[in-house]
Each structure stands twice: as C-alpha cells, then as structure tokens.
Write an enzyme that holds these catalytic residues in place. Structure first.
Site, short mmCIF file in Angstrom:
data_model
loop_
_atom_site.label_atom_id
_atom_site.label_comp_id
_atom_site.label_asym_id
_atom_site.label_seq_id
_atom_site.Cartn_x
_atom_site.Cartn_y
_atom_site.Cartn_z
N THR A 155 0.80 -1.23 0.00
CA THR A 155 0.00 0.00 0.00
C THR A 155 0.83 1.27 0.00
O THR A 155 1.89 1.35 0.61
CB THR A 155 -0.98 0.03 1.20
OG1 THR A 155 -1.80 -1.11 1.16
CG2 THR A 155 -1.84 1.27 1.21
N VAL A 184 -11.69 -7.60 -0.29
CA VAL A 184 -11.69 -6.13 -0.24
C VAL A 184 -10.81 -5.69 0.93
O VAL A 184 -11.01 -6.12 2.07
CB VAL A 184 -13.12 -5.58 -0.06
CG1 VAL A 184 -13.10 -4.05 0.02
CG2 VAL A 184 -14.00 -6.03 -1.22
N GLY A 205 -1.33 -1.66 6.42
CA GLY A 205 -1.15 -2.79 7.32
C GLY A 205 -2.25 -3.81 7.09
O GLY A 205 -2.82 -3.86 5.99
N GLY A 207 -5.48 -5.09 6.53
CA GLY A 207 -6.70 -4.37 6.18
C GLY A 207 -7.89 -4.72 7.07
O GLY A 207 -8.68 -3.85 7.45
N1 ASP Z 1 -3.95 -2.56 3.86
C1 ASP Z 1 -3.58 -3.38 2.74
C2 ASP Z 1 -4.48 -4.60 2.68
O1 ASP Z 1 -4.95 -5.06 3.69
C3 ASP Z 1 -2.19 -3.85 2.76
C4 ASP Z 1 -1.22 -2.94 3.42
O2 ASP Z 1 -1.44 -1.77 3.59
O3 ASP Z 1 -0.15 -3.40 3.79
O4 ASP Z 1 -4.66 -5.12 1.62
#
Ligand code: ASP
Length: 281
Positions: A155, A184, A205, A207
């Site tokens: 992300t 999602v 992180g 999600g």
């Molecule tokens: N938040 C994103 C997800 O859960 C991944 C990330 O931000 O590391 O897909």
C-alpha cells in the site's frame, strides 16, 4: 497556511535491506519534491495527494499500481480511494483490473453520484473516462507468487494540507498477495483513507484490522471533536495494541501537525514542509 505533504510506502513486517532502503529513499525524495512543489505553487491538497499517489503507483518498488501483488487466482486487482476533507467527499475503486492508475479513477469518481465502483463496473468507467490501461505485473511479484510468498503488507498513501487549509487523503493498494479472489482491503474504505475539515489520514497494514478499528475515520473524527492529533492517534492505537493489530498511519491536521506511526516493525514514510524534507529511518 504553510502546506504540508506526507506520503507512505506501506507498513512492513521487517526493516528494509540497505540496498532496498536506498532505492526507496531516492524514490520518495523524487515524489515528494514533485508533489510538494506543486502544493507550494498553490495546487490544492486534493491534486497534490493524487499526484503523489500516481507517482507511487508508477514505481514498481511499491505494492500499488505497477508492482502490485497477485491474488490467489493469479489475477492482479487494484483498489484505491481519495477523500476531499473540505467537501467531505469520498470516492474509490475496488478490485479493478488493468487500470494503470486506480487513484486517477478514484479522483474522477469524486465528481459522480456513484462514487465507489468495483470490478467490471470500475473498469467500464475507466474506459468511458479514457484512462490509461497497463499491466501491473512485474517479474519480482510473479516470482513471489510462484514461491507462494504473500506478506502481510503493502500500500501507498498521501495526506496533505494546502495553502488554503484544505485537507485531503489518498490511498492505493495491490492488496496482501495470495488473498482469496476479490478480497476487499481497507484502502478503498473510510477506515483506510479519510479526511474531514480537521484532519486527513491514510492507513496501511492488515486491512481487516484497520477496518475493525475504523482507523483513519476514527482518528479524523476524534480530531474533529477536539482531540489533538497525537491524542486521537494514541486512543486508536491503545485499543489496537491490545488486539495485537498490525497497522500504521500517516496523518496531518488543520494546523499542519503530523503523525507517522505504526504498530508494525516498520513504516516507510516521508514528509515535506516549508522547513524541508524528512524520511523514515
Ligand atoms: N492494507 C492493505 C491490505 O490489507 C495492505 C497494506 O497496507 O499493507 O490489503
């Protein structure tokens, strides 16, 4: 108001190697300089966060746009959202395939009545809008997929306040990698990306946990209710820490105060203000 821009390249389970860190720092500096100079020239916070996230999506170093992770059925599906704090307007796209810059699609959707589109509908809209299509696949992510390496993170995101005190947030992701098809993430939701008149936050992180703590919207709502940004962050992190949640956030408030904090071992972030640039260690 002196403009402020903060960007992130994801929260991670481990520190970067020296080599990767050097590449990431070079990339972040290039992106910050480009987007901050536009902000300093008078561009709106909304345009600046879009500009920064387009550049982050275009850089295969990050898990968004080019270089995104691959879902368990072998397909890459991208999600992104953007929020204009002043107008309190949110738009996003969920699990769209083939669109080069999902954040451009999210930005274009701000002007529509149906502002969050998914899958085929999002793709159709991107075609109608004449947005560019490109493969997001890179040899690195293909090798990760073949080796069944998912990783928990990825992300990119940006938050900004402009000369007129308007706040905006933008977030884009390639997801977790090897997830169930069409999972999602938080990134195209108000939990992962939120802005109001008081604050703008982008999260990264796990999600599912970001959604469970409604992290970005919770922090912004607390700041709007009168808490300082630091206090709002510590309130949300307090609960999240107890649940052993693994996520991080960047944020900026209406006075130009900033946060970049994570419950994970690392968070890639960088900031630009009239005093200069700062980078994660
Ligand atoms: N938040 C994103 C997800 O859960 C991944 C990330 O931000 O590391 O897909």
């Amino acid at each position: 108001m002196k403009p402020v821009l903060l960007i992130h390249g994801g929260a991670g389970a481990r520190k970067l190697t020296r080599e990767k860190r050097a590449d990431v720092l070079r990339s972040l500096e290039f992106i910050l300089r480009d987007a901050y100079s536009a902000l300093a020239r008078g561009e709106s916070a909304l345009s600046a966060v879009k500009r920064a996230v387009v550049l982050l999506e275009d850089d295969p170093l990050y898990n968004a746009g080019k270089g995104s992770k691959i879902q368990s059925d072998g397909k890459i599906r991208l999600s992104a959202s953007i929020m204009d704090g002043k107008r309190r307007r949110f738009a996003g796209c969920v699990n769209v395939e083939g669109v080069k810059n999902p954040i451009r699609l999210a930005h274009a959707l701000l002007g529509k009545s149906d502002r969050v589109l998914s899958g085929e509908g999002a793709k159709r809209m991107a075609r109608e809008l004449g947005l560019p299509f490109a493969s997001a696949l890179t040899p690195h992510q293909l090798a990760q997929f073949r080796a069944k390496k998912s990783g928990k993170s990825g992300t990119v995101g940006a938050v900004a306040i402009d000369r007129d005190g308007r706040l905006a947030a933008a977030t884009s992701t390639g997801g977790r990698g090897l997830e169930y098809p069409f999972r999602v993430s938080d990134s195209p939701t108000a939990a992962g990306n939120f802005a109001n008149g008081a604050c703008a936050v982008s999260a990264t992180g796990v999600g599912e946990q970001i959604v469970e703590f409604a992290a970005a919207s919770a922090i912004c709502t607390l700041v709007e209710a009168g808490f300082t940004l630091e206090k709002a962050l510590s309130k949300v992190f307090q609960g999240a820490r107890k649940a052993d949640a693994q996520f991080g956030v960047i944020g900026v408030d209406r006075r130009g105060g900033m946060i970049h904090s994570t419950l994970t071992p690392s968070l890639i972030w960088a900031s630009a203000t009239h005093n200069g640039l700062n980078f994660f260690r």
